[in-house]
Scaffold this active site. Sequence first.
Site, PDB file in Angstrom:
ATOM      1  N   LYS A  26       0.859  -1.191   0.000  1.00  0.00           N
ATOM      2  CA  LYS A  26       0.000   0.000   0.000  1.00  0.00           C
ATOM      3  C   LYS A  26       0.896   1.241   0.000  1.00  0.00           C
ATOM      4  CE  LYS A  26      -4.388   1.401   1.911  1.00  0.00           C
ATOM      5  NZ  LYS A  26      -5.605   0.870   2.516  1.00  0.00           N
ATOM      6  N   GLU A  58     -20.591  -4.657   8.344  1.00  0.00           N
ATOM      7  CA  GLU A  58     -21.554  -3.861   9.100  1.00  0.00           C
ATOM      8  C   GLU A  58     -22.710  -4.708   9.609  1.00  0.00           C
ATOM      9  OE1 GLU A  58     -20.180  -2.962   6.210  1.00  0.00           O
ATOM     10  OE2 GLU A  58     -19.105  -1.102   6.684  1.00  0.00           O
ATOM     11  N   ARG A 106     -25.983  -0.933   4.977  1.00  0.00           N
ATOM     12  CA  ARG A 106     -25.739  -2.377   4.865  1.00  0.00           C
ATOM     13  C   ARG A 106     -26.467  -3.157   5.971  1.00  0.00           C
ATOM     14  NH1 ARG A 106     -20.897  -3.848   1.925  1.00  0.00           N
ATOM     15  NH2 ARG A 106     -21.371  -2.842  -0.051  1.00  0.00           N
TER      16      ARG A 106
HETATM   17  C1  LIG Z   1     -19.279  -1.154   3.154  1.00  0.00           C
HETATM   18  C2  LIG Z   1     -18.064  -0.316   3.433  1.00  0.00           C
HETATM   19  N1  LIG Z   1     -17.596  -0.220   4.708  1.00  0.00           N
HETATM   20  C3  LIG Z   1     -16.517   0.536   4.972  1.00  0.00           C
HETATM   21  C4  LIG Z   1     -15.867   1.195   3.968  1.00  0.00           C
HETATM   22  C5  LIG Z   1     -14.705   2.114   4.286  1.00  0.00           C
HETATM   23  N2  LIG Z   1     -13.457   1.643   3.644  1.00  0.00           N
HETATM   24  C6  LIG Z   1     -12.975   2.217   2.527  1.00  0.00           C
HETATM   25  S1  LIG Z   1     -11.577   1.522   1.997  1.00  0.00           S
HETATM   26  C7  LIG Z   1     -11.562   0.443   3.265  1.00  0.00           C
HETATM   27  C8  LIG Z   1     -10.448  -0.548   3.376  1.00  0.00           C
HETATM   28  C9  LIG Z   1     -10.380  -1.439   2.180  1.00  0.00           C
HETATM   29  O1  LIG Z   1      -9.299  -2.319   2.321  1.00  0.00           O
HETATM   30  P1  LIG Z   1      -8.919  -3.289   1.145  1.00  0.00           P
HETATM   31  O2  LIG Z   1     -10.136  -3.842   0.521  1.00  0.00           O
HETATM   32  O3  LIG Z   1      -7.937  -4.273   1.660  1.00  0.00           O
HETATM   33  O4  LIG Z   1      -8.251  -2.341   0.064  1.00  0.00           O
HETATM   34  P2  LIG Z   1      -6.930  -1.436   0.232  1.00  0.00           P
HETATM   35  O5  LIG Z   1      -7.369  -0.125   0.779  1.00  0.00           O
HETATM   36  O6  LIG Z   1      -5.998  -2.149   1.138  1.00  0.00           O
HETATM   37  O7  LIG Z   1      -6.398  -1.310  -1.150  1.00  0.00           O
HETATM   38  C10 LIG Z   1     -12.656   0.645   4.104  1.00  0.00           C
HETATM   39  C11 LIG Z   1     -12.931  -0.114   5.346  1.00  0.00           C
HETATM   40  C12 LIG Z   1     -16.395   1.086   2.669  1.00  0.00           C
HETATM   41  N3  LIG Z   1     -15.861   1.737   1.640  1.00  0.00           N
HETATM   42  N4  LIG Z   1     -17.471   0.313   2.434  1.00  0.00           N
END
Ligand SMILES: Cc1ncc(C[n+]2csc(CCOP(=O)(O)OP(=O)(O)O)c2C)c(N)n1
Length: 656
Positions: free
Chosen positions: A283, A384, A412
């Site tokens: 990342k 969620e 959700r």
């Molecule tokens: C339903 C939902 N819950 C929470 C989020 C907030 N959120 C945005 S990015 C993220 C982390 C995503 O991690 P990952 O899928 O591993 O992707 P990375 O950021 O590591 O590339 C979260 C929790 C969201 N976008 N959607």
Amino acid sequence: MILESIRSPADLKRLPAAELPALCTEIRRTILDTVTKNGGHLGSSMGVVELTVALHRVYDFPHDRLFLDTGHQGYPHKLLTGRFDRFHTLRQKGGISGFPNKDESPFDAMTSGHAGTAISMALGACLGDALAGEKRRAVAMVGDASIVSGMSLEALNSAGHLDRDLLIILNDNEQSIGKTVGSLSRVLSKVRLSRPYSAAMRAAGRLEHLVAKIPRIGERFDKTVHAIADHLKHVIVPGQVLDALGFRYFGIFDGHDLGGMLEVLTAMRAQPGMKLLHVLTVKGKGVKGCEEDPLALHGAKPGDSFVLEGESACKVDKVPAAATAAKKGPPKFEFAKCFSEAIVREAENDPRVCAITAGMPDGTGLKPFAEKFPDRFFNVGIAEQHGIAFASGLTIGGRRPVCAIYSTFLQRGYDQVFQEVALQRNPVVLVMSHGGLAGDDGATHHGLFDIAFLRTIPGVTLMSPRDGAELQEMVRFALAHPGPIAIRYPKAQTAAPGRAVAPVELGRGERLRAGDDVALVGYGPMSETALEAAALLDAQGCSCTVVNARFARPLDHALFDALLERHRLVVTIEEAALAGGFGSAVLEHAARREAGQSAAHDAMRARVLTLGVPDRFIEHGSRAELLAELGLTASGIRDAVLGHLREAAFHGSAAR
Ligand SMILES: Cc1ncc(C[n+]2csc(CCOP(=O)(O)OP(=O)(O)O)c2C)c(N)n1
């Protein structure tokens, strides 16, 4: 600059292979320069540069379809699909969106922002195309935190046995917003340690040289060389699990090895059926310090200064003077910080208080709680639905759970609020940050519907504080309340807490000032805007009562009866969808009241004007810009009220 010449993936395909590394550097440079000016999701996009270049070089988008889960890793994709010229407008009002947006480009197969949706959408597209007799491939790129979310797992379960040409790329950077949590993520860690190459590929006798020579994996091998043999004995090999589900697993590959990615994706494209490609990335790759603190890079604010590896300083324009000037004046706090303080205080006094987040310990303000009360803090990951039901379960054990979830992501968990919480009358406290316009993140992130969707569930109390001090009182009130209760507040700043707050009483609003002509009723911080609007209306000879509603449910019927009787007009103001929202609740009350009165009893002089967010999706822009556009500012309210009164007077005189 090579990037300038890439108007579409067709240009990328024509580029000599030798120029691709330089292109990747330019993409990183462009993203960094733009995001440090405009703000945005830095880490995820920097991590998938090589992967995205390889995808566009190998696949034939938009004929093939690319689904980016969550979408916050989509900046390299935007830059390669004809949006370089507009990239400097990223996340600005009228500019390009920070997320994939199907209205912005045919290369964006879906508009996204919520996590865990890509596999379902890609699978549906595959089947839809097949039914239409079209031959197209679909690719879903999913992060390691999103792939273990419930929806992704449901989609994997449903996808495996269908013989469709779908490639799922697991972009594994071991990070969510912060470290990915949960036992499935621990399984992935074991896999990383124990499976440095693709058995399937090896069996096929191809690509053996792509066996990941990943430095981080290499380091870990050194450290854990003895543990590996053990892991190999016990680990659940995803290849086996996925094979059983009907997928072919290929991994692990180094997502920053551009040549390797080109080769492996070419092989994937040639392979029919369901495939899962496990790619390891870093990342924030390319940004100095990314491996030490990936969390710092997840989202960047305007003016943040990050430096690319190998550079001593990056070109960051200073924050404009106007933006810094706005910071002067009385101290301001984020609402989330006020909540953060309050919940720690309540937990100090009551050992039953627990806190739950669905993958957002920082954004929700729960980090201090987590540090102070690790045993009472639960990060359930991007889950969620589970988080809400789990909170309800905690009440069975006599705990007082506070479930802090952004308004938009609470959507959700609607059914869990209905069945697991409300139907059981379990005292879960739902705390919704980002209740209102989320600003630059746009339509997927605005929290506009919570009042409407929660108001329909019996027994759920809804409230919203006018400022940070009142929020802290509401947290205290909610934790003493015997049933389900939700607090919403916006992603905004508020006066630092400290003022004395009138005690919060169930279903009672607070009159902030008295007037004769018009009653302005604000829900949440709109009460403050209503006070400012009242001052402007005073200057126009229109005397206003101002009320801080505090509760959208139960509604303060006695207060509204009095307002309806004593004013020509009652105006409700909310930073939420008008359809079904707070103003709707007041209208329902007024209509019921009117219906119950005899025709002769014409005491109801007032009519109700509802101000809020109209029935359409709102794009991105700063919160201030969007509030102004929607007329939810002091002057906007003044103009709406005067316009309404003029119209009413015209119709009145026409009727006479
Ligand atoms: C339903 C939902 N819950 C929470 C989020 C907030 N959120 C945005 S990015 C993220 C982390 C995503 O991690 P990952 O899928 O591993 O992707 P990375 O950021 O590591 O590339 C979260 C929790 C969201 N976008 N959607």
